[in-house]
Design a protein around this motif. Structure first.
Motif, short mmCIF file in Angstrom:
data_model
loop_
_atom_site.label_atom_id
_atom_site.label_comp_id
_atom_site.label_asym_id
_atom_site.label_seq_id
_atom_site.Cartn_x
_atom_site.Cartn_y
_atom_site.Cartn_z
N ASN A 63 0.83 -1.16 0.01
CA ASN A 63 -0.08 -0.03 -0.18
C ASN A 63 0.79 1.31 -0.19
O ASN A 63 0.54 2.23 -0.60
N VAL A 64 1.82 1.29 0.84
CA VAL A 64 2.82 2.47 1.01
C VAL A 64 3.39 2.57 -0.42
O VAL A 64 3.61 3.80 -0.86
N GLU A 65 3.99 1.54 -1.03
CA GLU A 65 4.86 1.75 -2.14
C GLU A 65 3.77 2.30 -3.24
O GLU A 65 4.24 3.31 -4.05
N LYS A 66 2.76 1.91 -3.35
CA LYS A 66 1.44 2.41 -4.40
C LYS A 66 1.39 3.79 -4.17
O LYS A 66 1.16 4.79 -4.80
N ALA A 67 1.02 4.22 -2.90
CA ALA A 67 0.65 5.30 -2.29
C ALA A 67 1.65 6.45 -2.59
O ALA A 67 1.13 7.82 -2.50
N ARG A 107 2.94 12.18 4.70
CA ARG A 107 2.50 11.36 6.03
C ARG A 107 0.96 11.11 5.78
O ARG A 107 0.67 9.71 6.24
N GLU A 108 0.20 11.65 5.32
CA GLU A 108 -1.21 11.39 5.11
C GLU A 108 -1.31 10.05 4.16
O GLU A 108 -1.93 9.22 4.44
N ARG A 109 -0.63 9.91 3.03
CA ARG A 109 -0.67 8.76 2.27
C ARG A 109 -0.04 7.57 2.86
O ARG A 109 -0.52 6.43 2.97
N VAL A 110 1.12 7.78 3.72
CA VAL A 110 1.75 6.50 4.51
C VAL A 110 0.59 5.91 5.46
O VAL A 110 0.28 4.84 5.86
N PHE A 111 0.30 7.02 6.26
CA PHE A 111 -0.88 6.72 7.29
C PHE A 111 -1.89 5.99 6.83
O PHE A 111 -2.46 4.99 7.30
N LYS A 112 -2.76 6.51 5.83
CA LYS A 112 -3.79 5.96 5.25
C LYS A 112 -3.70 4.43 4.49
O LYS A 112 -4.27 3.66 4.81
N VAL A 165 11.21 7.16 2.18
CA VAL A 165 10.33 6.86 3.09
C VAL A 165 11.06 5.37 3.28
O VAL A 165 11.20 4.57 2.60
N VAL A 166 11.27 5.05 4.60
CA VAL A 166 11.65 3.65 4.92
C VAL A 166 10.75 2.79 6.08
O VAL A 166 10.15 3.47 6.89
N LEU A 167 10.74 1.68 5.94
CA LEU A 167 10.12 0.85 6.90
C LEU A 167 11.22 0.23 7.78
O LEU A 167 12.18 -0.30 7.28
N VAL A 183 12.99 0.18 1.52
CA VAL A 183 13.22 1.59 1.21
C VAL A 183 12.28 2.15 -0.02
O VAL A 183 12.39 1.38 -0.94
N PHE A 184 11.39 3.11 0.02
CA PHE A 184 10.60 3.77 -0.84
C PHE A 184 11.41 5.05 -1.30
O PHE A 184 11.03 6.31 -0.61
#
Length: 187
Positions: A63-67, A107-112, A165-167, A183-184
């Motif tokens: 989801n994060v990768e796509k967002a 932040r909003e995209r990662v959070f969602k 952005v990193v997990l 890593v994104f």
């Protein structure tokens, strides 16, 4: 038993970590906190997941990768020092950034994306910061004028560009304690 935790964060550039690390050494002399963050662990948290079942974690990663596809790198300015917790005995000492629409978007995209993967996340308003130290242990109560003194030691304002952005996965028994698992790049 130690359970590992995961979180998504903005990765600070190596140069920024180095500059902050040098200034943390100076701040350590005037601010007695129990634990100072290793410079390699400095980051801006976007979403704290806690313990994560593998399938849910994989869903969040997809989801994060796509967002964040086609989201530009974020230009930031570290512009203040502050604390969280009781005024006289803070839990957290941090460096904060100016309000920034690009960072809010990321932040909003990662959070969602994490919510959509089924995670229950922190509901307090987002206050972007870089944790520098934890748990005040001074013999005297913390005084706000220490922030002014600390600010004079800090390279504030400090400008930087965040490109990833990193997990992260937490390893409490290691130093540094955060491992990059995915890593994104922001492009």
């Amino acid at each position: 038993m130690n359970q590992t935790h995961y979180f998504f964060a903005l990765k600070l550039p190596s140069e920024t970590k180095m500059v902050l690390g040098e200034h943390m050494d100076k701040l350590r002399e005037i601010m007695p906190f129990s634990r100072w963050v290793h410079p390699e662990d400095l980051h801006i948290t976007l979403a704290f997941l806690g313990h994560a079942p593998l399938d849910q974690l994989e869903s969040a990663v997809r989801n994060v990768e796509k967002a964040i596809q086609r989201v530009n790198p974020v230009k930031l300015q570290i512009d203040k020092l502050g604390t969280f917790g009781p005024i006289n005995s803070p839990r957290i000492f941090w460096a904060g950034t100016e309000d920034n629409a690009d960072m809010q978007l990321v932040r909003e995209r990662v959070f969602k994306a994490c919510l959509d993967a089924g995670f229950k996340l922190e509901t307090r308003p987002f206050k972007p910061h870089i944790t520098l130290a934890r748990k005040w242990i001074g013999e005297n109560t913390f005084k706000q004028d220490l922030l002014n003194k600390g600010q004079s030691l800090q390279p504030i304002p400090l400008e930087l560009t965040v490109r990833d952005v990193v997990l992260y996965q937490t390893h409490l028994q290691k130093t540094p304690k955060y491992e990059e698992t995915t890593v994104f790049p922001l492009t």
